[in-house]
Design a protein around this motif. Structure first.
Motif, PDB file in Angstrom:
ATOM      1  N   THR A 115      62.249  26.348  16.906  1.00  0.00           N
ATOM      2  CA  THR A 115      60.840  26.739  17.003  1.00  0.00           C
ATOM      3  C   THR A 115      60.688  28.252  16.893  1.00  0.00           C
ATOM      4  O   THR A 115      59.717  28.740  16.307  1.00  0.00           O
ATOM      5  CB  THR A 115      60.226  26.223  18.314  1.00  0.00           C
ATOM      6  OG1 THR A 115      60.547  24.843  18.458  1.00  0.00           O
ATOM      7  CG2 THR A 115      58.720  26.367  18.321  1.00  0.00           C
ATOM      8  N   TYR A 126      65.450  22.440  20.210  1.00  0.00           N
ATOM      9  CA  TYR A 126      64.034  22.778  20.133  1.00  0.00           C
ATOM     10  C   TYR A 126      63.798  24.290  20.131  1.00  0.00           C
ATOM     11  O   TYR A 126      63.099  24.812  19.260  1.00  0.00           O
ATOM     12  CB  TYR A 126      63.276  22.131  21.296  1.00  0.00           C
ATOM     13  CG  TYR A 126      61.858  22.595  21.407  1.00  0.00           C
ATOM     14  CD1 TYR A 126      61.456  23.441  22.432  1.00  0.00           C
ATOM     15  CD2 TYR A 126      60.914  22.216  20.460  1.00  0.00           C
ATOM     16  CE1 TYR A 126      60.149  23.892  22.505  1.00  0.00           C
ATOM     17  CE2 TYR A 126      59.611  22.664  20.528  1.00  0.00           C
ATOM     18  CZ  TYR A 126      59.238  23.499  21.552  1.00  0.00           C
ATOM     19  OH  TYR A 126      57.949  23.949  21.622  1.00  0.00           O
ATOM     20  N   MET A 146      63.590  16.744  25.537  1.00  0.00           N
ATOM     21  CA  MET A 146      63.309  17.512  24.332  1.00  0.00           C
ATOM     22  C   MET A 146      64.528  17.501  23.413  1.00  0.00           C
ATOM     23  O   MET A 146      65.655  17.341  23.896  1.00  0.00           O
ATOM     24  CB  MET A 146      62.970  18.972  24.708  1.00  0.00           C
ATOM     25  CG  MET A 146      61.757  19.062  25.594  1.00  0.00           C
ATOM     26  SD  MET A 146      60.274  18.720  24.694  1.00  0.00           S
ATOM     27  CE  MET A 146      59.997  20.310  23.938  1.00  0.00           C
ATOM     28  N   ILE A 186      55.330  19.724  18.364  1.00  0.00           N
ATOM     29  CA  ILE A 186      55.889  19.238  19.627  1.00  0.00           C
ATOM     30  C   ILE A 186      54.930  18.272  20.329  1.00  0.00           C
ATOM     31  O   ILE A 186      55.377  17.311  20.986  1.00  0.00           O
ATOM     32  CB  ILE A 186      56.293  20.423  20.553  1.00  0.00           C
ATOM     33  CG1 ILE A 186      57.216  19.918  21.666  1.00  0.00           C
ATOM     34  CG2 ILE A 186      55.108  21.151  21.117  1.00  0.00           C
ATOM     35  CD1 ILE A 186      58.462  19.217  21.176  1.00  0.00           C
TER      36      ILE A 186
END
Lengths: 155, 507
Positions: A112, A108, A154, B408
């Motif tokens: 990101t 993640y 996550m 997310i």
């Protein structure tokens, strides 16, 4: 100076034709194949989908008439697509799709960071004093929030 | 009722719920004041987080966003001449001219006062009217509910922009999409195409975020590129010339009070009917203020009453739009439709039984709405200068952050990667819909109301043995059919009047 009136099909006329075709395809092609028919007193799982298909066909008529009238009066609007803007929007969508594939491989936070940095640069931001803190702090903060406070797993 | 309301306030003050309410108000104002972002988008983005909260806290957060977002649009309407939300469109007419005269502070504070008045009046009427209206709904059977849903669908007209037909088409597509998955009564698959992810249908939250948040971001990205190409730059507003330009005097407050009061009541009436919407309320509020004013010639040039009226009108819708939501389970406007989705996610069924099954939730909603006004007034009075700066944050910073939050947020609901694809697909669909004049919110309304409409429709036909006369047999059905026709005519007429206001303002 106003441009001369051009005789061409307006966007509303095109959309209404496409909607009508879609409705016909739905009623005769898709619904019989992909929606079961177990009728009890006409109440079937296919009832509402068929009604929607019929409504789309029926509603395409006033839409077509409205588009035709506007074209005849010379007030039909065409959709304006800004080339660079559309390219940016498409790149954003592609970035999201790439994100979907890559995030489960790389993880993640790095994915990101790359996404936010890439999009900020794409949208014209050149101030690295703004890009770096945003791109790094936001993924870390959200990772902490979702994994430590909400106990989510996550990627 | 008083005891239950006091318990509701107690629930807000305890366990830090008031912090969620305050956070919601501030978030709503932030999202509302940035052009391109709206309170509805904020609610859609926050919904995934509410999964992990108890109903009272999550509703406090969402209602705070609702109220704050409705007011927040006035900040960019006044500062930038661009409404942050559609409901603030009428505020531009006099708000921006006031700002150009150096009276931005005065305009912002009057907008705040009028918004608080509007929502407070609306909240009190919600408190008094929702339960009696809900008792009336106990007389509704499946036939009556079906016709009521049809009436509710006419609210599509309020959010359908210029074309009512396009709005209805959007709603029909929403109903069609809502049929994806297992059939309600026969449990047979519909439109699943063999994909197990579609057995339970399209998930509400990824669809909401894609259609309302992401599609708007894509449109704004295109718009930003176009403005850059045309070389358009921001111009700066002049500073206030004197101290009085930054504040509202008592004389000005009393001068605007008749307009605020009448516009608020108009907003309440419009919000209570599931057919109209806050945008119409704001234009009607503007019209009423002009008629009541002793100086109507000042309108369009920077009249303080021209800011007070529309803001009282659009915030007057806030509480009242929850009346049909709580009483019938039908949202009064598009934002209430999203709130309905949030309530469904919490497992709370709206309709008349909510008052007996979840009274704590209901009264905490009332208390949240009333308290959000007080919090908004107190915090915004001092924080306005900060929020005016927020309206000018570069879009190249805001949009990438919102995109990352959307991705997310959507994943966090079910931790299912298919939800991300759903969001992307609906963002493209929403973008194309907006481009061709089909408001994405109409699809949302159709999607949310579709299952209820289908359930009641099919139940009614089963009860009547397939006889469609069940939809016109009872007096209630006939009244609702008449109301649907009246609302369609009213919406079409008000759209024509709205166009003439815009032409007049542009002149």
């Amino acid at each position: 100076m106003e441009s001369p009136k051009k005789k061409r099909i307006s966007q509303d006329e095109i959309i209404s034709c496409l909607l009508c075709l879609f409705g016909i395809l739905l009623y005769f092609g898709v619904n019989p194949k992909y929606v079961a028919d177990t009728s009890i007193f006409m109440v079937s799982p296919r009832l509402v989908p068929n009604i929607c298909a019929i409504l789309l066909i029926v509603l395409s008529i006033p839409l077509f008439i409205s588009g035709w009238r506007k074209r005849k009066l010379g007030i039909a609007k065409t959709v304006e697509f800004d080339k660079k803007g559309v390219v940016l929007s498409i790149v954003t969508v592609l970035a999201m799709i790439c994100y979907y594939f890559v995030v489960f491989i790389i993880g993640y936070i790095p994915t990101t960071i790359v996404l936010i940095t890439g999009l900020m640069i794409l949208l014209g931001q050149r101030n690295w004093k703004l890009i770096v803190p945003c791109a790094i702090l936001i993924p870390i903060a959200t990772y902490f929030f979702f994994s430590k406070l909400l106990y989510l797993t996550m990627p | 009722m008083i005891n239950s309301l006091l318990e509701g306030f107690g629930a807000i003050l305890s366990s830090g719920t008031w912090l969620f309410l305050l956070g919601g108000v501030l978030l709503g104002v932030v999202m509302g004041c940035i052009p391109g972002l709206t309170g509805m988008m904020a609610i859609a983005l926050i919904i995934p987080l509410t999964f992990y909260m108890d109903p009272v806290k999550s509703l406090a957060l969402l209602l705070g966003i609702y109220n704050g977002g409705t007011y927040g649009g006035s900040i960019s309407a006044i500062m930038l001449g661009t409404p942050g939300t559609p409901q603030a469109a009428a505020t531009v007419f006099d708000g921006f001219p006031m700002a150009k005269k150096g009276q931005a502070g005065k305009a912002l504070k009057m907008a705040l006062i009028a918004s608080v008045h509007g929502c407070l009046i609306s909240s009190i009427i919600l408190l008094l009217a929702a339960e009696p209206v809900a008792r009336l709904s106990l007389k509704f059977g499946p036939g009556e509910y079906t016709v009521l849903m049809v009436f509710a669908m006419t609210m599509i007209g309020a959010v359908s922009g210029k074309s009512f037909v396009k709005g209805i088409i959007g709603a029909v597509l929403g109903v069609l999409i809502s049929t994806i998955g297992l059939d309600l009564l026969a449990s047979t698959p519909r439109y699943t195409f063999g994909n197990t992810n579609l057995i339970s249908g399209i998930q509400l939250t990824p669809m909401l975020i894609g259609l309302l948040a992401m599609s708007e971001i894509l449109s704004q990205i295109e718009e930003t590129a176009k403005l850059k190409r045309l070389g358009m730059k921001d111009t700066h507003l002049p500073p206030p010339t004197c101290k009085e330009d930054s504040t509202v005097s008592l004389k000005e407050y009393f001068r605007c009070l008749p307009a605020i009061s009448l516009s608020s009541l108009l907003g309440v009436l419009i919000g209570a009917l599931p057919a109209l919407g806050a945008t119409i309320a704001s234009f009607l509020g503007y019209d009423v203020s002009k008629k009541l004013s002793k100086h109507p010639e000042e309108f369009g040039k920077g009249s303080i009453e021209g800011v007070a009226g529309p803001e009282a009108g659009n915030n007057g819708v806030c509480g009242a739009s929850l009346i049909p939501l709580l009483a019938f389970g039908i949202p009064g406007d598009a934002v209430a439709a999203v709130l309905l989705g949030a309530l469904m996610i919490q497992g709370i069924s709206t309709g008349p039984l909510i008052f007996t099954e979840s009274p704590k939730v209901v009264y905490s909603m009332y208390a949240s709405l009333i308290s959000s006004n007080v919090l908004m007034l107190v915090t915004m009075w001092f924080l306005l200068p900060l929020f005016t700066k927020l309206a000018k944050v570069p879009k190249s910073v805001i949009y990438p952050v919102v995109v990352a939050m959307c991705l997310i947020g959507v994943y966090s609901i079910n931790q299912n990667s298919f939800d991300i694809l759903t969001m992307v697909l609906f963002s493209v669909l929403g973008y194309l819909m907006s481009k061709f004049g089909f408001p994405p919110s109409t699809l949302v309304i159709g999607f949310i109301l579709g299952p209820q409409l289908e359930k009641n429709f099919r139940q009614a036909l089963l009860i009547s043995g397939g006889d469609p006369k069940i939809f016109i047999n009872s007096p209630l059905c006939l009244i609702l059919w008449a109301a649907a026709v009246v609302s369609i005519v009213t919406i079409l007429l008000s759209k024509r009047n709205t166009k003439s206001y815009i032409h007049l303002a542009e002149e």
